[in-house]
Design a protein around this motif. Structure first.
Motif, PDB file in Angstrom:
ATOM      1  N   ILE A 145      41.819  55.828  37.698  1.00 16.64           N
ATOM      2  CA  ILE A 145      42.823  56.386  38.628  1.00 16.64           C
ATOM      3  C   ILE A 145      43.632  55.411  39.410  1.00 16.64           C
ATOM      4  O   ILE A 145      44.909  55.534  39.443  1.00 16.64           O
ATOM      5  N   GLN A 146      43.151  54.301  39.717  1.00 19.55           N
ATOM      6  CA  GLN A 146      43.796  53.059  40.457  1.00 19.55           C
ATOM      7  C   GLN A 146      44.926  52.547  39.244  1.00 19.55           C
ATOM      8  O   GLN A 146      45.827  52.210  39.772  1.00 19.55           O
ATOM      9  N   ASN A 147      44.200  52.268  38.264  1.00 15.49           N
ATOM     10  CA  ASN A 147      45.235  51.757  37.223  1.00 15.49           C
ATOM     11  C   ASN A 147      46.360  52.566  36.905  1.00 15.49           C
ATOM     12  O   ASN A 147      47.526  52.077  36.824  1.00 15.49           O
ATOM     13  N   ARG A 148      46.491  54.104  36.640  1.00 17.12           N
ATOM     14  CA  ARG A 148      47.452  55.164  36.484  1.00 17.12           C
ATOM     15  C   ARG A 148      48.308  54.967  37.900  1.00 17.12           C
ATOM     16  O   ARG A 148      49.762  54.958  37.648  1.00 17.12           O
ATOM     17  N   ILE A 149      47.842  54.955  39.000  1.00 16.38           N
ATOM     18  CA  ILE A 149      48.506  54.967  40.159  1.00 16.38           C
ATOM     19  C   ILE A 149      49.470  53.636  40.221  1.00 16.38           C
ATOM     20  O   ILE A 149      50.650  53.501  40.438  1.00 16.38           O
ATOM     21  N   SER A 150      48.751  52.276  39.964  1.00 10.78           N
ATOM     22  CA  SER A 150      49.448  51.094  40.302  1.00 10.78           C
ATOM     23  C   SER A 150      50.715  51.282  38.937  1.00 10.78           C
ATOM     24  O   SER A 150      51.767  50.541  39.309  1.00 10.78           O
ATOM     25  N   ASN A 151      50.111  51.456  37.835  1.00 13.49           N
ATOM     26  CA  ASN A 151      51.200  51.633  36.640  1.00 13.49           C
ATOM     27  C   ASN A 151      52.419  52.425  36.937  1.00 13.49           C
ATOM     28  O   ASN A 151      53.666  52.174  36.837  1.00 13.49           O
ATOM     29  N   ALA A 152      52.168  53.467  37.662  1.00 16.26           N
ATOM     30  CA  ALA A 152      53.254  54.461  37.962  1.00 16.26           C
ATOM     31  C   ALA A 152      53.936  53.921  38.953  1.00 16.26           C
ATOM     32  O   ALA A 152      55.520  54.054  39.004  1.00 16.26           O
ATOM     33  N   ILE A 153      53.470  53.219  40.266  1.00 16.76           N
ATOM     34  CA  ILE A 153      54.422  52.473  41.120  1.00 16.76           C
ATOM     35  C   ILE A 153      55.194  51.221  40.546  1.00 16.76           C
ATOM     36  O   ILE A 153      56.426  51.191  40.593  1.00 16.76           O
ATOM     37  N   ASP A 154      54.654  50.505  39.765  1.00 14.90           N
ATOM     38  CA  ASP A 154      55.289  49.494  38.939  1.00 14.90           C
ATOM     39  C   ASP A 154      56.518  50.009  38.311  1.00 14.90           C
ATOM     40  O   ASP A 154      57.684  49.551  38.064  1.00 14.90           O
ATOM     41  N   ARG A 155      56.328  51.259  37.269  1.00 19.12           N
ATOM     42  CA  ARG A 155      57.472  51.902  36.640  1.00 19.12           C
ATOM     43  C   ARG A 155      58.657  52.026  37.624  1.00 19.12           C
ATOM     44  O   ARG A 155      59.627  52.046  37.066  1.00 19.12           O
ATOM     45  N   ALA A 156      58.274  52.627  38.784  1.00 20.22           N
ATOM     46  CA  ALA A 156      59.148  53.192  39.683  1.00 20.22           C
ATOM     47  C   ALA A 156      60.007  52.139  40.308  1.00 20.22           C
ATOM     48  O   ALA A 156      61.068  52.283  40.593  1.00 20.22           O
ATOM     49  N   PRO A 197      52.577  49.611  31.207  1.00 20.91           N
ATOM     50  CA  PRO A 197      52.308  50.406  30.156  1.00 20.91           C
ATOM     51  C   PRO A 197      52.609  52.035  30.663  1.00 20.91           C
ATOM     52  O   PRO A 197      52.290  52.498  31.823  1.00 20.91           O
ATOM     53  N   LYS A 198      53.391  52.768  29.535  1.00 18.37           N
ATOM     54  CA  LYS A 198      53.567  54.153  29.780  1.00 18.37           C
ATOM     55  C   LYS A 198      52.068  54.920  29.529  1.00 18.37           C
ATOM     56  O   LYS A 198      51.466  54.333  28.750  1.00 18.37           O
ATOM     57  N   PRO A 199      51.913  55.781  30.439  1.00 16.28           N
ATOM     58  CA  PRO A 199      50.660  56.786  30.212  1.00 16.28           C
ATOM     59  C   PRO A 199      50.767  57.277  28.586  1.00 16.28           C
ATOM     60  O   PRO A 199      51.888  57.840  28.233  1.00 16.28           O
ATOM     61  N   SER A 200      49.675  57.345  27.943  1.00 14.67           N
ATOM     62  CA  SER A 200      49.323  57.828  26.749  1.00 14.67           C
ATOM     63  C   SER A 200      49.446  59.247  26.860  1.00 14.67           C
ATOM     64  O   SER A 200      48.886  59.942  27.642  1.00 14.67           O
ATOM     65  N   ARG A 201      49.983  59.928  25.856  1.00 18.06           N
ATOM     66  CA  ARG A 201      50.242  61.247  26.183  1.00 18.06           C
ATOM     67  C   ARG A 201      49.970  62.163  24.485  1.00 18.06           C
ATOM     68  O   ARG A 201      50.217  61.420  23.638  1.00 18.06           O
ATOM     69  N   LYS A 202      49.137  63.070  24.498  1.00 20.11           N
ATOM     70  CA  LYS A 202      48.977  63.843  23.350  1.00 20.11           C
ATOM     71  C   LYS A 202      50.527  64.638  22.858  1.00 20.11           C
ATOM     72  O   LYS A 202      50.675  64.742  21.758  1.00 20.11           O
ATOM     73  N   ARG A 203      51.169  64.871  23.913  1.00 23.99           N
ATOM     74  CA  ARG A 203      52.326  65.478  23.525  1.00 23.99           C
ATOM     75  C   ARG A 203      53.589  64.728  23.556  1.00 23.99           C
ATOM     76  O   ARG A 203      53.517  63.540  24.339  1.00 23.99           O
ATOM     77  N   THR A 204      54.696  64.964  22.647  1.00 23.25           N
ATOM     78  CA  THR A 204      55.541  63.962  22.632  1.00 23.25           C
ATOM     79  C   THR A 204      56.860  64.333  23.289  1.00 23.25           C
ATOM     80  O   THR A 204      57.914  64.055  23.083  1.00 23.25           O
ATOM     81  N   LYS A 205      56.801  65.856  23.711  1.00 22.79           N
ATOM     82  CA  LYS A 205      57.665  66.587  24.108  1.00 22.79           C
ATOM     83  C   LYS A 205      57.439  67.426  25.264  1.00 22.79           C
ATOM     84  O   LYS A 205      56.212  67.512  25.431  1.00 22.79           O
ATOM     85  N   THR A 206      58.399  67.935  25.936  1.00 24.48           N
ATOM     86  CA  THR A 206      58.038  68.947  27.369  1.00 24.48           C
ATOM     87  C   THR A 206      57.223  70.136  26.773  1.00 24.48           C
ATOM     88  O   THR A 206      57.757  70.611  25.793  1.00 24.48           O
ATOM     89  N   PRO A 207      56.075  70.223  27.284  1.00 22.15           N
ATOM     90  CA  PRO A 207      55.488  71.655  26.632  1.00 22.15           C
ATOM     91  C   PRO A 207      56.159  72.675  26.926  1.00 22.15           C
ATOM     92  O   PRO A 207      56.882  72.897  27.983  1.00 22.15           O
ATOM     93  N   GLN A 238      52.443  65.003  35.912  1.00 21.19           N
ATOM     94  CA  GLN A 238      52.602  63.668  35.186  1.00 21.19           C
ATOM     95  C   GLN A 238      53.982  63.692  34.896  1.00 21.19           C
ATOM     96  O   GLN A 238      54.260  63.920  33.693  1.00 21.19           O
ATOM     97  N   ALA A 239      54.818  63.110  35.572  1.00 16.84           N
ATOM     98  CA  ALA A 239      56.261  63.097  35.316  1.00 16.84           C
ATOM     99  C   ALA A 239      56.970  61.954  35.669  1.00 16.84           C
ATOM    100  O   ALA A 239      56.622  61.420  36.993  1.00 16.84           O
ATOM    101  N   GLU A 240      57.997  61.391  34.887  1.00 15.79           N
ATOM    102  CA  GLU A 240      58.716  60.080  35.452  1.00 15.79           C
ATOM    103  C   GLU A 240      59.962  60.631  36.400  1.00 15.79           C
ATOM    104  O   GLU A 240      60.351  60.180  37.296  1.00 15.79           O
ATOM    105  N   ASP A 241      60.219  62.012  36.241  1.00 19.48           N
ATOM    106  CA  ASP A 241      61.492  62.648  36.696  1.00 19.48           C
ATOM    107  C   ASP A 241      60.965  63.873  37.072  1.00 19.48           C
ATOM    108  O   ASP A 241      61.176  65.017  36.190  1.00 19.48           O
ATOM    109  N   LEU A 242      60.565  64.174  38.174  1.00 19.79           N
ATOM    110  CA  LEU A 242      60.169  65.627  38.595  1.00 19.79           C
ATOM    111  C   LEU A 242      61.021  66.629  38.357  1.00 19.79           C
ATOM    112  O   LEU A 242      60.830  67.486  38.137  1.00 19.79           O
ATOM    113  N   GLY A 243      62.309  66.279  38.853  1.00 23.38           N
ATOM    114  CA  GLY A 243      63.205  67.359  39.086  1.00 23.38           C
ATOM    115  C   GLY A 243      63.618  67.805  37.491  1.00 23.38           C
ATOM    116  O   GLY A 243      63.873  69.059  37.400  1.00 23.38           O
TER     117      GLY A 243
END
Length: 450
Positions: free
Chosen positions: A396-407, A413-423, A442-447
């Motif tokens: 949890i803390q790694n994911r939060i830290s990485n998301a803030i760093d990317r922002a 590192p980007k989060p690993s995803r099983k999907r490669t496109k929007t579901p 789990q979005a880089e751009d919520l809008g």
């Protein structure tokens, strides 16, 4: 009378009491200089405008000045009418003079008195909603604000936080990361050294102990929080700081019942409804549906769009709540806020309780305007990323830290995803599913995902 409209006191200076005319003109010229100086400064330093608009002392003085101007200007209009010697006019001209004078007098005085009313509403809002507490500094360049949605419905004691999101806001750019915590998270530790950590050194591990129950436990044991005005909220913050490793600067509790008034006050919110959303449920009968399409929803339907759980799950609901946050951030402009100010202020005082000091309102207003031009990222501590019954706190803390760093534009590192496109599949109106994850959670751009 026309001279009084353009330059109050000039009629008296020319044909009446010159001393009164000189005083009135000096006040008028002084006010023009002050207004021009404030506008010029405000264009360069936006923060000053917000600071003045949130200072209750300044607002009180401004309100008194507007009321005094209304009375003084109306008096000058009546005196200008007298100086025109209306009794020497013929009846049609005399009637016209009375009509023009009345129109000018009531228009100018009415406008100023309405302005005084708006300033009074703003002052009351600052006094009733925001605290007089001390401001806290940003941590590592970010303000972390805990946003909670509470429901004080029938059969419930107090305002229990059912929705918990940390808005981590860049103190310079306003770039925001929304970190959502599910109400049913269990088996976690509290912030080291906190009151709750001392009571539960092994963590929140009892049977049926979930994150939203922390508030209830603390409210039932207020003697442990002797200096606290809100034991339930303080205990919840202890828990969230332990889970996320973020230091919470401030909190805000939104009452779901008052939320409808806010949405109605701004004229509704435009949302993309991807599937039929039930109105009702949660122990009662479903009374209708919000139909699919791009729709402007009123307060009642926006609330149900955000809280409906019939035929879906908590995590789908969390995704829809983020879409509502994003829509309101983008759609409530300063112009619409001014047009509906009184209604918004009334809804706000009914809807929100917070410990943000009024000295910080200007800061957050500026950050909100900046955030409208920035993408909003989201991290949700929900399945399939997190097992809420036995959460991996390090993950949890790694994911939060990485998301803030990317922002912040840092390499992370980007989060690993099983999907490669929007579901394309949906559950409860949210793109995705509990097993595969919801796009808005789990979005880089919520809008873009809403």
């Amino acid at each position: 009378m026309l001279l009084t409209l353009v330059a109050p006191g000039s009629a008296q200076l020319l044909a009446g009491n010159r001393q009164v005319g000189r005083v009135a003109l000096r006040i008028w010229v002084g006010l023009i200089v002050v207004v021009v100086a404030l506008l010029a400064t405000g264009l360069v330093w936006h923060g000053m405008v917000f600071e003045l608009a949130s200072d209750t002392l300044v607002l009180g003085v401004f309100r008194f000045v507007l009321m005094a101007l209304a009375v003084g200007w109306a008096t000058l209009f009546m005196d200008a009418w007298r100086l025109g010697d209306p009794l020497t006019l013929r009846q049609p001209q005399r009637v016209a003079a009375v009509g023009v004078n009345g129109l000018l007098c009531f228009t100018v005085a009415g406008t100023l008195l309405f302005g005084a009313h708006v300033v009074g509403v703003q002052r009351e809002l600052m006094s009733s909603m925001f605290s007089d507490g001390e401001a806290t500094a940003a941590t590592a360049g970010r303000y972390n604000v805990l946003l909670m949605g509470g429901d004080s419905g029938a059969g419930r004691v107090g305002l229990r936080p059912d929705s918990m999101t940390v808005a981590s806001i860049d103190a310079e750019t306003g770039r925001t990361v929304l970190i959502s915590l599910p109400r049913n998270m269990a088996n976690f530790s509290f912030r080291k050294g906190s009151t709750m950590d001392k009571q539960f050194p092994e963590g929140w591990t009892c049977d049926d102990c979930y994150l939203n129950a922390v508030s209830t436990w603390a409210t039932d044991n207020p003697e442990l929080f002797k200096k606290s005005k809100n034991p339930g909220i303080d205990a919840t913050i202890d828990a969230i700081e332990g889970i996320t490793d973020l230091r919470i600067n401030y909190w805000a509790m939104v009452n779901m019942a008052g939320f409808t008034e806010l949405v109605d006050a701004v004229g509704g919110v435009e949302l993309t409804v991807r599937d039929r959303i039930p109105v009702g449920g949660l122990g009662d009968d479903v009374t209708g549906y919000i139909e699919p399409g791009v729709r402007t929803l009123d307060g009642h339907d926006t609330l149900w769009y955000a809280r409906a759980r019939e035929g879906s799950d908590d995590y789908s609901r969390m995704a829809r709540q983020k879409c509502v946050m994003s829509a309101m951030l983008q759609q409530i402009s300063p112009q619409s806020a001014l047009r509906n100010f009184s209604d918004i202020a009334q809804a706000g005082s009914d809807m929100i309780s917070t410990d943000v000091p009024n000295s910080e309102v200007g800061t957050f207003a500026q950050l909100a305007l900046k955030a409208r031009n920035e993408p909003v990222s989201t991290v949700s501590l929900v399945p399939p990323l997190i097992n809420t019954a036995d959460p991996d706190i390090e993950l949890i803390q790694n994911r939060i830290s990485n998301a803030i760093d990317r922002a912040e534009g840092k390499d992370a590192p980007k989060p690993s995803r099983k999907r490669t496109k929007t579901p394309t599949d949906m559950t409860g109106g949210s793109l995705g599913s509990m097993s595969e994850g919801y796009a808005a959670n789990q979005a880089e751009d919520l809008g873009a995902t809403c």
